[in-house]
Design a protein around this motif. Structure first.
Motif, PDB file in Angstrom:
ATOM      1  N   LEU A   1      33.179   3.895  -3.113  1.00 50.08           N
ATOM      2  CA  LEU A   1      32.641   4.918  -2.220  1.00 50.08           C
ATOM      3  C   LEU A   1      33.685   6.004  -2.025  1.00 50.08           C
ATOM      4  O   LEU A   1      34.826   5.712  -1.655  1.00 50.08           O
TER       5      LEU A   1
ATOM      6  N   ARG B   1      19.005   2.659  -2.485  1.00 47.60           N
ATOM      7  CA  ARG B   1      19.582   3.996  -2.276  1.00 47.60           C
ATOM      8  C   ARG B   1      21.014   4.059  -2.800  1.00 47.60           C
ATOM      9  O   ARG B   1      21.449   5.066  -3.345  1.00 47.60           O
ATOM     10  N   ALA B   2      21.748   2.947  -2.642  1.00 47.70           N
ATOM     11  CA  ALA B   2      23.136   2.898  -3.096  1.00 47.70           C
ATOM     12  C   ALA B   2      23.250   2.588  -4.594  1.00 47.70           C
ATOM     13  O   ALA B   2      24.353   2.586  -5.143  1.00 47.70           O
TER      14      ALA B   2
ATOM     15  N   ARG C   1      28.401   8.580 -11.730  1.00 42.52           N
ATOM     16  CA  ARG C   1      28.000   8.693 -10.329  1.00 42.52           C
ATOM     17  C   ARG C   1      26.838   7.737 -10.091  1.00 42.52           C
ATOM     18  O   ARG C   1      26.022   7.512 -10.972  1.00 42.52           O
TER      19      ARG C   1
ATOM     20  N   ARG D   1      23.867   6.616  -3.000  1.00 42.36           N
ATOM     21  CA  ARG D   1      24.440   7.085  -1.740  1.00 42.36           C
ATOM     22  C   ARG D   1      24.213   6.038  -0.661  1.00 42.36           C
ATOM     23  O   ARG D   1      23.292   5.237  -0.756  1.00 42.36           O
TER      24      ARG D   1
END
Length: 104
Positions: free
Chosen positions: A19, A56-57, A81, A84
């Protein structure tokens, strides 16, 4: 994001999710700060923050942000990437980090 995260006790790295915890103020130095994301199956640390929204992550299994494990890397080391964090989890991570940094 996925980065080669350094081990604390040896000169090695492991490809893992991380993160980003720094902001753009480090950009002129060509650096970013990242916190380790690890499996929730590992022995828990009191500073871990559970990631509730795995979709979501973009994480395949229950995971936590291990806020005590921070690395400073160059942006070029980012392999890809990913997702989130939801706002509540991001806020919990910020609070844990704040606890480590204290006040000046």
């Amino acid at each position: 994001m996925v980065v080669p995260f350094p081990y604390a006790g040896r000169l090695a790295e492991k490809r893992r999710p991380a993160l980003v915890i720094s902001n753009r103020k480090l950009a002129p130095f060509g650096l970013i700060w990242v916190a380790m994301i690890t499996s929730a199956d590992n022995a828990p640390w009191p500073c871990d923050v559970a990631i509730d929204d795995l979709a979501r992550a973009s994480l395949p299994a229950p995971s936590v942000v291990r806020t005590a494990k921070i690395a400073c890397i160059e942006p070029a080391r980012i392999e890809r990437r990913a997702g989130r964090l939801d706002k509540a989890t991001a806020k919990a991570v910020a609070q844990k980090l704040k606890g480590f940094l204290g006040s000046a």
